[in-house]
Scaffold this active site. Structure first.
Site, PDB file in Angstrom:
ATOM      1  N   GLU A  20       0.843  -1.210   0.000  1.00  0.00           N
ATOM      2  CA  GLU A  20       0.000   0.000   0.000  1.00  0.00           C
ATOM      3  C   GLU A  20       0.871   1.249   0.000  1.00  0.00           C
ATOM      4  O   GLU A  20       1.964   1.237   0.575  1.00  0.00           O
ATOM      5  CB  GLU A  20      -0.869   0.032   1.266  1.00  0.00           C
ATOM      6  N   ASP A  21       0.376   2.305  -0.598  1.00  0.00           N
ATOM      7  CA  ASP A  21       1.132   3.556  -0.548  1.00  0.00           C
ATOM      8  C   ASP A  21       0.960   4.262   0.790  1.00  0.00           C
ATOM      9  O   ASP A  21       1.923   4.767   1.354  1.00  0.00           O
ATOM     10  CB  ASP A  21       0.724   4.479  -1.707  1.00  0.00           C
ATOM     11  N   ASP A  24      -3.995   5.618   6.247  1.00  0.00           N
ATOM     12  CA  ASP A  24      -4.499   6.910   6.717  1.00  0.00           C
ATOM     13  C   ASP A  24      -5.539   6.655   7.817  1.00  0.00           C
ATOM     14  O   ASP A  24      -5.180   6.418   8.970  1.00  0.00           O
ATOM     15  CB  ASP A  24      -5.062   7.648   5.500  1.00  0.00           C
ATOM     16  N   PHE A  63      -1.765  16.501   3.687  1.00  0.00           N
ATOM     17  CA  PHE A  63      -2.180  15.811   2.472  1.00  0.00           C
ATOM     18  C   PHE A  63      -0.984  15.706   1.542  1.00  0.00           C
ATOM     19  O   PHE A  63      -0.402  16.715   1.140  1.00  0.00           O
ATOM     20  CB  PHE A  63      -3.329  16.535   1.766  1.00  0.00           C
TER      21      PHE A  63
END
Ligand code: PRP
Length: 189
Positions: free
Chosen positions: A106-107, A110, A159
């Site tokens: 996964e990048d 969150d 972000f």
């Protein structure tokens, strides 16, 4: 959502992790994973779209004889910088993972909503083992308990885009991880 019209230029964004720092850490993760899975076939499951660049760099530094790749498309964000808290499959795996050692790639971790969803749907497919590597972890954003087995970087609540991560499908091509700041306060990725 209150971005100025159109994508920001690259120099309007602050670099959080430059390409060299990312490459070094990805190399370290590949070495650690290779040591942990030595002598065992490993199936990497890359989560589209964000993880493709990370997976491509990770796998080329792995020192494993038997490693294979499949991709699962999952979307949670839509076009917002704020997670919708919902995940859905946009592209299923091509092959069964039953009885295999599986590593989710996964990048970013969150809120943990996508991660929890992945754990649930992939565990149901009865892999021999299921672990996860994430490049970026934002623990301050969790709405569900979630912990990856391998973490590249723990980052603050900003972000981020680049190195596969997008905002409204922009910026995935950047070689580094950058902070995309909104004009107004409120929503954050
Ligand atoms: C991102 C990222 C993770 C997920 C993490 O995907 O790739 O899969 O959100 O967020 P969460 O922990 O809050 O669930 P996104 O839905 O943006 O799709 P993409 O990978 O195609 O950009």
């Amino acid at each position: 959502m209150s971005f100025a019209a159109g994508p920001k230029t690259q120099n309007q964004m602050e670099i959080l992790l430059n390409a060299e720092v990312v490459a070094h850490r990805v190399h370290e993760l590949a070495a650690q994973i290779s040591a942990d899975y030595r002598g065992r076939p490993l199936r990497l499951v890359g989560i589209l779209k964000g993880a493709w660049m990370f997976l491509a760099d990770l796998i080329r530094h792995m020192d494993l004889e038997d490693v294979s790749v499949d991709f699962l498309g999952v979307a949670s964000y839509g076009r917002s910088t704020k997670s919708s808290g919902e995940a859905r499959i946009t592209k299923d795996l091509d092959q069964s993972i039953e009885g295999l050692d599986v590593l989710i790639v996964e990048d970013i971790l969150d809120t943990g909503e996508t991660f929890s969803y992945l754990q649930e749907i992939l565990t149901a497919r009865q892999p021999k083992s299921l672990k996860a590597v994430v490049l970026l972890d934002k623990p301050s954003r969790r709405t569900r308990p979630a912990q990856a087995d391998y973490v590249g970087f723990t980052i603050p609540d900003e972000f981020v885009v680049g190195y596969g991560l997008d905002y409204a499908e922009n910026y995935r091509q950047l070689p580094d991880v950058r902070v995309l700041r909104q004009e107004g306060k409120g929503e954050k990725g």
